[in-house]
Design a protein around this motif. Sequence first.
Motif, PDB file in Angstrom:
ATOM      1  N   GLY A  34      25.605  56.964  40.870  1.00  0.00           N
ATOM      2  CA  GLY A  34      24.250  56.454  40.995  1.00  0.00           C
ATOM      3  C   GLY A  34      23.807  56.371  42.449  1.00  0.00           C
ATOM      4  O   GLY A  34      22.662  56.711  42.786  1.00  0.00           O
ATOM      5  N   PHE A  35      24.720  55.942  43.318  1.00  0.00           N
ATOM      6  CA  PHE A  35      24.400  55.840  44.746  1.00  0.00           C
ATOM      7  C   PHE A  35      24.128  57.223  45.340  1.00  0.00           C
ATOM      8  O   PHE A  35      23.131  57.416  46.054  1.00  0.00           O
ATOM      9  CB  PHE A  35      25.556  55.170  45.482  1.00  0.00           C
ATOM     10  N   LEU A  36      24.980  58.185  45.044  1.00  0.00           N
ATOM     11  CA  LEU A  36      24.799  59.532  45.591  1.00  0.00           C
ATOM     12  C   LEU A  36      23.522  60.177  45.065  1.00  0.00           C
ATOM     13  O   LEU A  36      22.760  60.801  45.826  1.00  0.00           O
ATOM     14  CB  LEU A  36      26.007  60.399  45.256  1.00  0.00           C
ATOM     15  N   VAL A  57      24.365  55.178  35.300  1.00  0.00           N
ATOM     16  CA  VAL A  57      24.231  55.972  36.521  1.00  0.00           C
ATOM     17  C   VAL A  57      22.768  56.091  36.924  1.00  0.00           C
ATOM     18  O   VAL A  57      22.409  55.912  38.101  1.00  0.00           O
ATOM     19  CB  VAL A  57      24.860  57.367  36.329  1.00  0.00           C
ATOM     20  N   LEU A  58      21.909  56.390  35.968  1.00  0.00           N
ATOM     21  CA  LEU A  58      20.488  56.563  36.280  1.00  0.00           C
ATOM     22  C   LEU A  58      19.833  55.240  36.668  1.00  0.00           C
ATOM     23  O   LEU A  58      18.948  55.210  37.539  1.00  0.00           O
ATOM     24  CB  LEU A  58      19.767  57.180  35.080  1.00  0.00           C
ATOM     25  N   LEU A  59      20.258  54.146  36.058  1.00  0.00           N
ATOM     26  CA  LEU A  59      19.701  52.852  36.435  1.00  0.00           C
ATOM     27  C   LEU A  59      20.102  52.500  37.864  1.00  0.00           C
ATOM     28  O   LEU A  59      19.271  52.002  38.647  1.00  0.00           O
ATOM     29  CB  LEU A  59      20.193  51.778  35.466  1.00  0.00           C
ATOM     30  N   ALA A  60      21.346  52.769  38.221  1.00  0.00           N
ATOM     31  CA  ALA A  60      21.775  52.550  39.604  1.00  0.00           C
ATOM     32  C   ALA A  60      21.043  53.493  40.557  1.00  0.00           C
ATOM     33  O   ALA A  60      20.648  53.089  41.657  1.00  0.00           O
ATOM     34  CB  ALA A  60      23.287  52.751  39.715  1.00  0.00           C
ATOM     35  N   ILE A 105      24.567  46.541  41.530  1.00  0.00           N
ATOM     36  CA  ILE A 105      23.775  45.711  40.623  1.00  0.00           C
ATOM     37  C   ILE A 105      23.224  46.543  39.466  1.00  0.00           C
ATOM     38  O   ILE A 105      23.265  46.126  38.305  1.00  0.00           O
ATOM     39  CB  ILE A 105      22.629  45.026  41.396  1.00  0.00           C
ATOM     40  N   GLY A 106      22.698  47.728  39.778  1.00  0.00           N
ATOM     41  CA  GLY A 106      22.143  48.573  38.724  1.00  0.00           C
ATOM     42  C   GLY A 106      23.181  48.957  37.682  1.00  0.00           C
ATOM     43  O   GLY A 106      22.917  48.890  36.472  1.00  0.00           O
TER      44      GLY A 106
END
Length: 274
Positions: free
Chosen positions: A91-93, A147-150, A213-214
């Motif tokens: 998610g971060f990347l 992943v998408l929420l993050a 958090i996400g």
Amino acid sequence: MSAGVVESAGPLRVRTGAGARRRRVRAAIVWGWRVALLVVVLVLWQLLSGPVLDPQFVSSPAGIVERLQEWTQDGTLWSNTWITLQEIVLGFLLGAGAGALLAYLIAPIRVVWDILDPFVMALYSIPKVALAPLFIVWFGIGTDMKVLLAAVTVFFLVFLNTAAGVHEVDAGLIDAVRLMGAGRWVVAWKVVLPASMTGLLTGLRVSIPYALIGAVIGELVASNRGLGYLISDSSANFDTDGVFATLVVLSVIAALLNALVNLLGRRANRWKPL
């Protein structure tokens, strides 16, 4: 002339060495106080847990360590941590890459930026936790949803901070490079990117806990695995030790990711103009 240069180099090296030693001493003092503060807090927490504080509500360091050992031995900690770590990193990347790329494409064109700015801020203002039910409908309860929420949470932070860095680039410097015959892509690569690196790195650093958090919010809303699930399951069973143990693991993950971004930041600072 050469002798003069040699004579002046000695004091410069001495001053540089003394500065490096002062920085090392200061870093050692800072880390020493950090460790001391952590030890004091943990000792006080342990001493007060029971006589003053109810362990059922605030747990205790000993109880947290015991729960971590139990989860480590039966594999619960590693399997769930690995799942959440994948969601955070992916998610971060994804969010950081998309945010930085769009910022570098849109922010330099002020007319386009001025048009899109209110819409971007409106979307940024939406509480990301409110998107979780909608993402469940769209993507299900699997890893993709977390992943998408993050990624969405990270995207706006990186996008806005990078765009701010692009807008702060010295216009005179850009004009000077263009007068020397540089094209748009040369200006972007040689001037805009290095000069806006501070904004990008700020966005990356700030967004690390939000990626966490996400992912955890997604697991809390709908999941049967991951650290968010451990928090939810421990809370449902009134296992305060389990909740605090999971929070400790999440804090360690955030600290490690932040250290990685700081390392990358020190290397990227070499690009910054003097």
